[in-house]
Design a protein around this motif. Structure first.
Motif, mmCIF file in Angstrom:
data_model
loop_
_atom_site.group_PDB
_atom_site.id
_atom_site.type_symbol
_atom_site.label_atom_id
_atom_site.label_comp_id
_atom_site.label_asym_id
_atom_site.label_seq_id
_atom_site.Cartn_x
_atom_site.Cartn_y
_atom_site.Cartn_z
ATOM 1 N N ILE A 197 42.223 -45.680 -34.499
ATOM 2 C CA ILE A 197 43.622 -46.083 -34.306
ATOM 3 C C ILE A 197 43.815 -46.574 -32.879
ATOM 4 O O ILE A 197 44.455 -47.597 -32.619
ATOM 5 N N ILE B 100 59.887 -46.041 -41.051
ATOM 6 C CA ILE B 100 58.895 -46.049 -39.961
ATOM 7 C C ILE B 100 58.359 -44.644 -39.711
ATOM 8 O O ILE B 100 57.143 -44.435 -39.559
ATOM 9 N N LEU B 101 59.265 -43.667 -39.718
ATOM 10 C CA LEU B 101 58.840 -42.289 -39.466
ATOM 11 C C LEU B 101 57.859 -41.816 -40.532
ATOM 12 O O LEU B 101 56.808 -41.252 -40.222
ATOM 13 N N THR B 104 54.414 -43.477 -40.153
ATOM 14 C CA THR B 104 53.522 -42.972 -39.099
ATOM 15 C C THR B 104 52.945 -41.612 -39.468
ATOM 16 O O THR B 104 51.781 -41.340 -39.163
ATOM 17 N N LEU B 107 50.199 -42.463 -41.675
ATOM 18 C CA LEU B 107 49.096 -43.082 -40.930
ATOM 19 C C LEU B 107 48.212 -42.036 -40.262
ATOM 20 O O LEU B 107 46.992 -42.167 -40.222
ATOM 21 N N ILE B 108 48.854 -40.987 -39.785
ATOM 22 C CA ILE B 108 48.130 -39.997 -38.996
ATOM 23 C C ILE B 108 47.543 -38.910 -39.892
ATOM 24 O O ILE B 108 46.779 -38.063 -39.461
ATOM 25 N N SER B 121 52.048 -38.573 -34.254
ATOM 26 C CA SER B 121 52.783 -39.455 -35.158
ATOM 27 C C SER B 121 54.192 -39.712 -34.638
ATOM 28 O O SER B 121 54.707 -40.814 -34.777
ATOM 29 N N SER B 123 54.984 -39.956 -31.502
ATOM 30 C CA SER B 123 54.939 -40.958 -30.430
ATOM 31 C C SER B 123 54.628 -42.345 -30.972
ATOM 32 O O SER B 123 55.173 -43.323 -30.450
ATOM 33 N N ILE B 124 53.807 -42.427 -32.015
ATOM 34 C CA ILE B 124 53.597 -43.767 -32.597
ATOM 35 C C ILE B 124 54.913 -44.254 -33.212
ATOM 36 O O ILE B 124 55.289 -45.426 -33.067
ATOM 37 N N ALA B 125 55.648 -43.336 -33.867
ATOM 38 C CA ALA B 125 56.936 -43.726 -34.445
ATOM 39 C C ALA B 125 57.884 -44.198 -33.364
ATOM 40 O O ALA B 125 58.563 -45.219 -33.530
ATOM 41 N N LEU B 128 57.041 -47.670 -32.312
ATOM 42 C CA LEU B 128 57.489 -48.694 -33.262
ATOM 43 C C LEU B 128 59.011 -48.841 -33.231
ATOM 44 O O LEU B 128 59.541 -49.951 -33.336
ATOM 45 N N SER B 153 57.590 -43.430 -24.812
ATOM 46 C CA SER B 153 56.761 -42.953 -25.919
ATOM 47 C C SER B 153 55.300 -42.860 -25.489
ATOM 48 O O SER B 153 54.573 -41.974 -25.942
#
Lengths: 467, 195
Positions: A197, B100-101, B104, B107-108, B121, B123-125, B128, B153
């Motif tokens: 990632i 989005i939340l 992520t 994704l994680i 997740s 912080s990635i959210a 975005l 973030s």
């Protein structure tokens, strides 16, 4: 030795505060001094500390960008003849140029991922101001654009760096922030998914910065809005610094999961090339033409590198870094008095300087698409060879081959357009007399000499990969 | 305690996305940074990490108070339009934000053994969501605030996922942030001169 590298740009930065005209003549000489430490570094053994890493790759990129920097300072001498620019802004341009150079050197010689990023950010923020030096509303708008998009790209790179650090920290501790340590231990890390990632973020950040999909027009707009030396710096130095980061990161990603890396880069590159080829086909002026073709070459370098054609990637990289700034500097003359028509642009030159100018520009125009004696021809040959080898070794032979074929097809489209533009420049349109200045010709001669040296030294580039 | 502050951090960010006034936007940015700094301090006292304590305090001083204040002064000086309606309608934003939340967190999901999984997740959210903030506004200041939120973030990720980056890098980030603010001033000045 390392400190000496920073001296010439620092001197440019300081001297730009002086208000006499004599300083202006001095600056190209000072910038040439940077060749001294870079050449000395070339003959000293590799060196690394926890902050800096001078290996063969860093030396190579340093010497390429030093030559580009010197050429650009030569060409800057005649900037005032082509665009109206106040003395104060001119000096400020030099000031930010010095800052930009410092940031770029910092990011190329960094071993620490953080230092790499800080250098990149430094270079980005100083170019924002260099774009703004052009006193038009278009330039203001694009400077803002660059500020926003450039910093987003840079932030994505930092985000990826932090994720990579997080992935490697449980095993390597604080040392996980160093390129060299990561390089040696990356195959043993536990959190492979997290690393991937992180790499995806770094790659997308650097791709956006280089104008890949979906930001293709962004770079072209900025280079159109800025002065032509800024565009030369972008293509010759800034993209080199980012590319060096991509080289190092993709070597790490290769050890983690090679097929993911290749799939990711190929899909990205194909999408970009598809759009760029058609944008080039419809292009109306030189600046856009060159910056779009810069995107094309950057993506070729990226896919050569991930396919394992390291020699081809480095050769292409150096050749592009010399040819493209030379062409950008030439646009100042080709579009003299702000006229954008392509037809007849290579006609109407008189005197030795003028003859030399059109000859070199014509040759470089044909060299950039890879007509045989040009280094780009050889690098594309070797690069496609590497791609075919990689395809044969992979599990998806047919898919890879159709990808390569598509790349070739789109490149052929670009080649066709370039040859057509060259013919139109030489044989069509009205003949208007144009003024060529010694500073531009000297920059062009410098770049072509560097290109010839490159052609004669293929074995030196090969030794970079083995070292 | 860290969990609470990070939750507040995220909610301040979400409120920012729905704001239509410039000064409110700066206020929410300040609050967002304040919670970030508090979370850093809470985490640092838990870990016994002095460096993170320092960077948390710098965050509060610089991002929660100094930068919103400076931006407010700029907004006054250059007479920036204060009514900033997002180009994405509120009702669509309300669908987009949870999407989005959830994305992520999905994704994680393969990260099984990472202790800070949820924080990564989040912080990635927030990265975005700050991108969404940049995209949905036409006003330059809202874009700048979006960029600053993105920096936040990043800081959140550095703090939770790595248990603190080396000090040198955090100082570098702060330095760059300041330089960005100075550049913003220079960019605005020219626009004012031209007008």
């Amino acid at each position: 030795m390392l400190e000496l590298l920073f001296l010439p740009p620092l001197a440019i930065f300081i001297l730009s505060f002086f208000k006499t005209n004599n300083i202006k003549k001095l600056l190209p000489v000072i910038s040439s001094l940077i060749l001294l430490p870079t050449l000395l570094l070339l003959f000293t053994p590799n060196y690394h500390s926890n902050l800096f890493l001078i290996d063969n790759l860093a030396k190579f990129i340093l010497i390429v960008s030093a030559i580009v920097g010197i050429g650009v300072t030569f060409a800057l001498e005649s900037l005032q003849h082509h665009v109206t620019i106040a003395e104060r802004q001119y000096r400020r341009f030099y000031r930010f140029f010095g800052l930009f150079w410092i940031g770029m050197i910092l990011s190329v010689v960094a071993n620490n991922l953080g230092i790499f990023w800080v250098g990149l950010e430094f270079a980005t923020l100083s170019t924002v101001y260099m774009i703004k030096t052009n006193n038009t509303s278009f330039a203001h708008k694009e400077a803002w654009n660059y500020m926003i998009v450039g910093t987003i790209a840079i932030s994505l790179i930092l985000f990826g760096i932090i994720l990579i650090y997080a992935a490697a920290k449980p095993m390597l501790g604080e040392k996980a922030i160093e390129f060299l340590t990561l390089q040696q231990h990356i195959s043993q890390i536990g959190a492979k998914y997290l690393f991937e990632i992180g790499f995806a973020f770094v790659a997308i950040g650097s791709f956006i910065k280089m104008g890949f999909f979906p930001m293709n027009l962004w770079l072209a707009n900025i280079e159109r809005a800025a002065h032509y030396p800024v565009a030369a710096l972008f293509s010759g130095i800034l993209e080199s610094a980012i590319m060096s980061g991509f080289f190092r990161f993709s070597l790490l990603a290769k050890q983690v999961n090679e097929s993911h890396l290749i799939g990711f880069t190929y899909i990205y590159a194909l999408l970009t090339l598809f759009i760029v080829a058609f944008l080039i086909y419809r292009v109306k002026d030189f600046m856009r033409l060159f910056s779009l073709s810069g995107i094309e070459h950057m993506l070729l370098i990226a896919i050569f590198w991930v396919s394992g054609g390291y020699f081809a990637a480095l050769l292409h990289f150096a050749a592009h870094a010399f040819i493209k700034p030379a062409l950008f500097i030439a646009t100042g003359v080709l579009e003299s008095k702000g006229k954008y028509h392509i037809a007849g642009a290579l006609r109407g030159y008189s005197g030795v300087k003028g003859k030399l100018f059109w000859l070199i520009v014509g040759l470089l125009m044909l060299a950039i698409v890879g007509l045989p004696p040009s280094p780009i021809f050889f690098s594309e040959l070797f690069g496609f060879g590497a791609m075919v080898d990689m395809a044969k070794a992979s599990h998806h032979l047919l898919l890879m081959f159709s990808g390569i074929l598509l790349v070739l097809l789109l490149l052929a489209l670009i080649f066709y357009k370039f040859v057509e533009i060259y013919q139109s420049m030489k044989y069509e349109g009205k003949e208007e007399s144009k003024e060529v200045y010694a500073s531009e010709v000297s920059a062009l001669v410098l770049f072509s000499a560097a290109l010839l040296v490159l052609l004669a030294n293929f074995s030196a580039i090969e030794s970079i990969i083995q070292g | 305690m860290t969990n609470f502050f990070i939750g507040m951090f995220l909610s301040a960010l979400i409120v920012t996305l729905l704001t239509t006034r410039l000064y409110r936007l700066l206020f929410w940015y300040g609050l967002n940074s304040l919670f970030l700094g508090l979370a850093a301090i809470a985490e640092a006292s838990y870990l016994g990490d002095r460096e993170m304590m320092i960077s948390g305090s710098i965050t509060i001083l610089l991002k929660a108070f100094a930068i919103p204040y400076i931006l407010k002064i700029y907004a006054k000086r250059f007479a920036i339009e204060r009514n900033i309606t997002p180009s994405i309608r509120i009702q669509y934003s309300i669908i987009l934000i949870p999407a989005i939340l959830v994305f992520t967190f999905y994704l994680i999901d393969p990260l099984l053994h990472q202790s800070a999984k949820n924080f990564i997740s989040i912080s990635i959210a927030s990265l975005l969501l700050s991108l969404l903030l940049i995209v949905e506004h036409r006003n330059i200041f809202a874009k700048v605030v979006g960029f600053l939120m993105m920096e936040n973030s990043l800081f959140l990720l550095a703090m939770t996922a790595t248990e603190g980056m080396p000090m040198l890098i955090e100082l570098g980030i702060f330095f760059d942030l300041l330089m960005a603010v100075i550049i913003i001033n220079l960019l605005l000045q020219r626009e004012a001169n031209n007008a």
